[in-house]
Design a protein around this motif. Structure first.
Motif, PDB file in Angstrom:
ATOM      1  N   SER A   1       5.444   6.531   0.731  1.00  0.00           N
ATOM      2  CA  SER A   1       4.605   6.645  -0.474  1.00  0.00           C
ATOM      3  C   SER A   1       5.325   6.181  -1.737  1.00  0.00           C
ATOM      4  CB  SER A   1       4.091   8.085  -0.652  1.00  0.00           C
ATOM      5  OG  SER A   1       3.253   8.442   0.408  1.00  0.00           O
ATOM      6  N   LEU A   2       6.142   5.147  -1.619  1.00  0.00           N
ATOM      7  CA  LEU A   2       6.905   4.662  -2.774  1.00  0.00           C
ATOM      8  C   LEU A   2       6.009   4.097  -3.870  1.00  0.00           C
ATOM      9  CD1 LEU A   2       9.766   2.990  -0.759  1.00  0.00           C
ATOM     10  CD2 LEU A   2      10.015   4.942  -2.304  1.00  0.00           C
ATOM     11  N   LYS A   3       4.843   3.606  -3.499  1.00  0.00           N
ATOM     12  CA  LYS A   3       3.947   3.015  -4.496  1.00  0.00           C
ATOM     13  C   LYS A   3       3.571   4.018  -5.582  1.00  0.00           C
ATOM     14  CE  LYS A   3      -0.445   0.460  -4.731  1.00  0.00           C
ATOM     15  NZ  LYS A   3      -1.559  -0.058  -3.897  1.00  0.00           N
ATOM     16  N   ARG A   4       3.513   5.285  -5.225  1.00  0.00           N
ATOM     17  CA  ARG A   4       3.094   6.312  -6.180  1.00  0.00           C
ATOM     18  C   ARG A   4       4.148   6.567  -7.256  1.00  0.00           C
ATOM     19  NH1 ARG A   4      -0.819  10.898  -3.673  1.00  0.00           N
ATOM     20  NH2 ARG A   4      -1.940  10.416  -5.573  1.00  0.00           N
ATOM     21  N   VAL A   5       5.343   6.022  -7.072  1.00  0.00           N
ATOM     22  CA  VAL A   5       6.402   6.188  -8.066  1.00  0.00           C
ATOM     23  C   VAL A   5       6.234   5.187  -9.207  1.00  0.00           C
ATOM     24  CG1 VAL A   5       8.910   6.143  -8.398  1.00  0.00           C
ATOM     25  CG2 VAL A   5       7.967   7.065  -6.295  1.00  0.00           C
ATOM     26  N   LEU A   6       5.567   4.049  -8.956  1.00  0.00           N
ATOM     27  CA  LEU A   6       5.397   3.018  -9.983  1.00  0.00           C
ATOM     28  C   LEU A   6       4.702   3.588 -11.224  1.00  0.00           C
ATOM     29  CD1 LEU A   6       4.219   0.077  -7.695  1.00  0.00           C
ATOM     30  CD2 LEU A   6       6.371   0.154  -8.981  1.00  0.00           C
TER      31      LEU A   6
ATOM     32  N   GLY B   1      -2.999   6.439  -1.755  1.00  0.00           N
ATOM     33  CA  GLY B   1      -2.759   7.020  -3.067  1.00  0.00           C
ATOM     34  C   GLY B   1      -3.895   6.918  -4.049  1.00  0.00           C
ATOM     35  N   THR B   2      -4.820   5.968  -3.835  1.00  0.00           N
ATOM     36  CA  THR B   2      -5.920   5.773  -4.782  1.00  0.00           C
ATOM     37  C   THR B   2      -7.217   5.487  -4.051  1.00  0.00           C
ATOM     38  OG1 THR B   2      -5.448   3.395  -4.963  1.00  0.00           O
ATOM     39  CG2 THR B   2      -4.401   4.838  -6.586  1.00  0.00           C
ATOM     40  N   SER B   3      -8.323   5.710  -4.750  1.00  0.00           N
ATOM     41  CA  SER B   3      -9.643   5.306  -4.271  1.00  0.00           C
ATOM     42  C   SER B   3     -10.254   4.409  -5.335  1.00  0.00           C
ATOM     43  CB  SER B   3     -10.537   6.535  -4.041  1.00  0.00           C
ATOM     44  OG  SER B   3     -10.018   7.340  -3.001  1.00  0.00           O
ATOM     45  N   ASP B   4     -10.621   3.197  -4.928  1.00  0.00           N
ATOM     46  CA  ASP B   4     -11.105   2.190  -5.868  1.00  0.00           C
ATOM     47  C   ASP B   4     -12.441   1.626  -5.414  1.00  0.00           C
ATOM     48  OD1 ASP B   4      -8.841   2.250  -7.607  1.00  0.00           O
ATOM     49  OD2 ASP B   4      -7.720   1.143  -6.098  1.00  0.00           O
ATOM     50  N   PHE B   5     -13.250   1.223  -6.400  1.00  0.00           N
ATOM     51  CA  PHE B   5     -14.606   0.759  -6.125  1.00  0.00           C
ATOM     52  C   PHE B   5     -14.917  -0.491  -6.935  1.00  0.00           C
ATOM     53  CE2 PHE B   5     -14.137   5.287  -5.871  1.00  0.00           C
ATOM     54  CZ  PHE B   5     -14.538   5.542  -4.566  1.00  0.00           C
TER      55      PHE B   5
ATOM     56  N   GLY C   1       0.804  -1.209   0.000  1.00  0.00           N
ATOM     57  CA  GLY C   1       0.000   0.000   0.000  1.00  0.00           C
ATOM     58  C   GLY C   1       0.840   1.263   0.000  1.00  0.00           C
ATOM     59  N   THR C   2       0.214   2.361  -0.371  1.00  0.00           N
ATOM     60  CA  THR C   2       0.894   3.648  -0.347  1.00  0.00           C
ATOM     61  C   THR C   2       1.283   4.026   1.075  1.00  0.00           C
ATOM     62  OG1 THR C   2      -0.388   4.359  -2.268  1.00  0.00           O
ATOM     63  CG2 THR C   2       0.714   6.077  -1.005  1.00  0.00           C
ATOM     64  N   SER C   3       0.390   3.777   2.033  1.00  0.00           N
ATOM     65  CA  SER C   3       0.641   4.149   3.421  1.00  0.00           C
ATOM     66  C   SER C   3       1.013   2.955   4.295  1.00  0.00           C
ATOM     67  CB  SER C   3      -0.598   4.840   4.009  1.00  0.00           C
ATOM     68  OG  SER C   3      -0.908   6.014   3.297  1.00  0.00           O
ATOM     69  N   ASN C   4       0.306   1.822   4.120  1.00  0.00           N
ATOM     70  CA  ASN C   4       0.536   0.632   4.938  1.00  0.00           C
ATOM     71  C   ASN C   4       0.516  -0.608   4.056  1.00  0.00           C
ATOM     72  OD1 ASN C   4       0.282   1.645   7.953  1.00  0.00           O
ATOM     73  ND2 ASN C   4      -1.392   2.621   6.823  1.00  0.00           N
ATOM     74  N   SER C   5       1.219  -1.642   4.494  1.00  0.00           N
ATOM     75  CA  SER C   5       1.282  -2.893   3.744  1.00  0.00           C
ATOM     76  C   SER C   5       1.024  -4.075   4.673  1.00  0.00           C
ATOM     77  CB  SER C   5       2.658  -3.051   3.079  1.00  0.00           C
ATOM     78  OG  SER C   5       2.888  -2.030   2.126  1.00  0.00           O
ATOM     79  N   SER C   6       0.633  -5.208   4.063  1.00  0.00           N
ATOM     80  CA  SER C   6       0.389  -6.423   4.843  1.00  0.00           C
ATOM     81  C   SER C   6       0.586  -7.633   3.949  1.00  0.00           C
ATOM     82  CB  SER C   6      -1.025  -6.431   5.431  1.00  0.00           C
ATOM     83  OG  SER C   6      -2.006  -6.478   4.411  1.00  0.00           O
ATOM     84  N   VAL C   7       0.717  -8.798   4.577  1.00  0.00           N
ATOM     85  CA  VAL C   7       0.816 -10.059   3.850  1.00  0.00           C
ATOM     86  C   VAL C   7       0.039 -11.113   4.620  1.00  0.00           C
ATOM     87  CG1 VAL C   7       3.036 -10.635   4.959  1.00  0.00           C
ATOM     88  CG2 VAL C   7       2.369 -11.784   2.835  1.00  0.00           C
ATOM     89  N   ALA C   8      -0.691 -11.949   3.895  1.00  0.00           N
ATOM     90  CA  ALA C   8      -1.425 -13.069   4.498  1.00  0.00           C
ATOM     91  C   ALA C   8      -1.053 -14.331   3.740  1.00  0.00           C
ATOM     92  CB  ALA C   8      -2.934 -12.828   4.446  1.00  0.00           C
ATOM     93  N   ILE C   9      -1.025 -15.453   4.444  1.00  0.00           N
ATOM     94  CA  ILE C   9      -0.668 -16.716   3.806  1.00  0.00           C
ATOM     95  C   ILE C   9      -1.840 -17.684   3.823  1.00  0.00           C
ATOM     96  CG2 ILE C   9       1.793 -16.477   4.313  1.00  0.00           C
ATOM     97  CD1 ILE C   9       1.450 -18.481   6.594  1.00  0.00           C
ATOM     98  N   ASP C  10      -1.862 -18.531   2.810  1.00  0.00           N
ATOM     99  CA  ASP C  10      -2.846 -19.611   2.712  1.00  0.00           C
ATOM    100  C   ASP C  10      -2.100 -20.924   2.924  1.00  0.00           C
ATOM    101  OD1 ASP C  10      -4.913 -21.365   2.068  1.00  0.00           O
ATOM    102  OD2 ASP C  10      -4.394 -21.308  -0.066  1.00  0.00           O
ATOM    103  N   LYS C  11      -2.291 -21.527   4.081  1.00  0.00           N
ATOM    104  CA  LYS C  11      -1.613 -22.776   4.437  1.00  0.00           C
ATOM    105  C   LYS C  11      -2.668 -23.855   4.631  1.00  0.00           C
ATOM    106  CE  LYS C  11       2.005 -24.453   7.564  1.00  0.00           C
ATOM    107  NZ  LYS C  11       2.888 -24.073   8.699  1.00  0.00           N
ATOM    108  N   ASN C  12      -2.726 -24.779   3.671  1.00  0.00           N
ATOM    109  CA  ASN C  12      -3.716 -25.862   3.720  1.00  0.00           C
ATOM    110  C   ASN C  12      -5.142 -25.326   3.805  1.00  0.00           C
ATOM    111  OD1 ASN C  12      -1.761 -27.852   3.563  1.00  0.00           O
ATOM    112  ND2 ASN C  12      -1.483 -27.918   5.790  1.00  0.00           N
ATOM    113  N   GLY C  13      -5.412 -24.230   3.114  1.00  0.00           N
ATOM    114  CA  GLY C  13      -6.757 -23.688   3.085  1.00  0.00           C
ATOM    115  C   GLY C  13      -7.092 -22.774   4.241  1.00  0.00           C
ATOM    116  N   HIS C  14      -6.187 -22.635   5.199  1.00  0.00           N
ATOM    117  CA  HIS C  14      -6.420 -21.737   6.341  1.00  0.00           C
ATOM    118  C   HIS C  14      -5.652 -20.441   6.106  1.00  0.00           C
ATOM    119  CE1 HIS C  14      -7.461 -20.680  10.459  1.00  0.00           C
ATOM    120  NE2 HIS C  14      -6.228 -20.233  10.588  1.00  0.00           N
ATOM    121  N   ILE C  15      -6.376 -19.339   6.107  1.00  0.00           N
ATOM    122  CA  ILE C  15      -5.781 -18.046   5.778  1.00  0.00           C
ATOM    123  C   ILE C  15      -5.537 -17.239   7.049  1.00  0.00           C
ATOM    124  CG2 ILE C  15      -6.244 -15.819   4.671  1.00  0.00           C
ATOM    125  CD1 ILE C  15      -7.640 -17.384   2.458  1.00  0.00           C
ATOM    126  N   SER C  16      -4.336 -16.662   7.142  1.00  0.00           N
ATOM    127  CA  SER C  16      -4.024 -15.843   8.316  1.00  0.00           C
ATOM    128  C   SER C  16      -3.078 -14.718   7.930  1.00  0.00           C
ATOM    129  CB  SER C  16      -3.389 -16.689   9.420  1.00  0.00           C
ATOM    130  OG  SER C  16      -2.190 -17.291   8.965  1.00  0.00           O
TER     131      SER C  16
END
Length: 427
Positions: free
Chosen positions: A71-76, A186-190, A11-26
């Motif tokens: 805000s590095l994402k806005r450079v892409l 950086g963006t608003s999406d719908f 994200g422009t301001s914050n980032s996260s990662v989630a994993i799918d391990k054997n169908g369980h997402i966390s």
């Protein structure tokens, strides 16, 4: 070896990662116990060692020497990706900078998974760059290349608002017509989408996604408008100088109000120009404050004060912003009304993009059963008022504002990379 895939929300301001391990997402703790990390980097001098997230922010605001970036994402997709920047005296390209941040996140996910993860769904806004399909395609290609550099072999993308919808779907009984309102930095999406917990294991959701739209306006733009309206005039913005009463150059003020441009301001040329204009200024006290920010390189501190004011004014009617790092005892009292006037045009453009999404989907406001709010900027009072006005009959879902996209991307990775059917979501 266990089949594990992941979803990364860069994200422009914050980032996260989630994993799918054997169908369980966390969600993965990416900074101590936090499941989100500010998209910030601090490079210390000498060896250019990188620090990330809250640690980077703390080092910067503790006035440690080094180079701070947000805000590095806005450079892409922009020309800045080619030009790069100077970091502690050495030229560094932005692909390498973003790579270091995303590698840090991947290493956290690999550690939790207990193995190297080679499959990822990356989140992306509906438009990286408005009204420029070539730049938009270039931005995704750049992010693909970076994902490959950090070790991913199988890479796919999903629109961030669709991912947010997937994260909420597990809790929905029956079928509901939803609009996802994803307001990031950086963006608003719908996205207008049909949701049901009965659809969790549908491989193809094409028929359920009715429309998606986006506009390159987000929380960083709110910070900028607030800064230009209430803060920069106290630093001499739009003041005059000389016998002809010319307006001072406005570009330094506009650049000081944007996270991605602040670091380019601290040049001897601009500081010399500002000193020269100060002698002819008709408002020396205020214009000298601009000079102090440039000389002492406190632009990020100034922006952080604007961001803090935005957050405060989402919950209260007035906020006293302190700027004693510029001048002893210097503060500005800002009212919510002034903030809302400053961002009115941006909020109208955001609402217009949401209405366009409804039109493309062929549905009315009244047909929407659920409004899913995600992204920190949905906390802004006038944004909440606008979307409650647009959808008076809809229920509002706003849990996991900063992490729902990451969860949804991992859910999507489960379908795309063939791990077992989903069994649950850890929130």
């Amino acid at each position: 070896m266990t089949k594990i895939s992941c979803g990364i929300d860069f994200g422009t301001s914050n980032s996260s990662v989630a994993i799918d391990k054997n169908g369980h997402i966390s969600l993965v703790p990416v900074e101590q116990s936090h499941v989100t990390i500010p998209s910030a980097i601090f490079f210390r001098p000498v060896d250019n060692k990188a620090f990330f997230g809250r640690t980077a922010i703390d080092l910067f605001f503790d006035r440690q020497e080094g180079r701070f970036m947000r805000s590095l994402k806005r450079v892409l997709g922009t020309s800045l990706m080619k030009h790069g920047t100077v970091v502690n005296g050495a030229t560094m390209n932005f692909a390498s900078i973003i790579t270091s941040f995303l590698r840090h996140i991947k290493e956290k996910a690999d550690a939790v998974a207990g193995q190297e993860i080679d499959s990822v769904v990356m989140g992306r806004p509906v438009h990286f760059v408005d009204n420029d399909p070539d730049a938009d395609a270039r931005a995704q290609a750049e992010l693909t290349s970076i994902a490959q550099r950090i070790g991913f072999k199988h890479i796919d993308f999903q629109f961030e608002p669709i991912a947010a919808a997937f994260a909420h779907e597990v809790h929905i009984q029956g079928e509901k017509l939803a609009i996802v309102v994803d307001l990031g930095g950086g963006t608003s999406d719908f996205t207008v989408i049909k949701l049901s917990n009965q659809y969790l294991n549908k491989a193809d959701r094409t028929s359920d996604i009715l429309a998606n739209t986006g506009v390159r306006i987000g929380g960083n733009d709110f910070d900028k408008q607030l800064s230009l309206s209430a803060i920069m005039p106290e630093l001499g913005y739009r003041s005059t100088y000389g016998a002809k009463h010319l307006e001072v150059p406005l570009k330094p003020f506009h650049d000081l109000a944007e996270w991605s441009k602040v670091n380019f301001l601290y040049t001897p040329k601009l500081i010399m120009q500002t000193r020269q204009l100060l002698h002819e200024s008709h408002d020396k006290k205020r214009y000298n404050r601009l000079l102090q920010v440039l000389v002492h390189e406190t632009g990020h501190t100034l922006l952080a004060a604007a961001e803090k004011a935005k957050i405060a004014l989402s919950a209260q009617e007035k906020h006293q912003a302190l700027f004693d790092f510029i001048e002893d005892g210097f503060s500005i009292t800002i009212g919510r009304e002034r903030f809302e006037e400053a961002i009115q045009d941006d909020v109208e453009k955001i609402a217009a993009s949401a209405k366009e999404c409804l039109q493309q989907a062929g549905v009315t406001n009244e047909a929407i059963d659920l409004v899913i709010l995600t992204g920190g900027s949905t906390e802004v009072h006038s944004v909440q008022v606008e979307f409650k006005r647009l959808f008076p009959n809809a229920a509002i879902a706003d849990e996991n504002k900063l992490s729902s996209v990451g969860l949804g991307l991992a859910y999507d990775s489960q379908h795309k990379f063939g791990s077992p059917a989903i069994t649950g979501v850890a929130r």
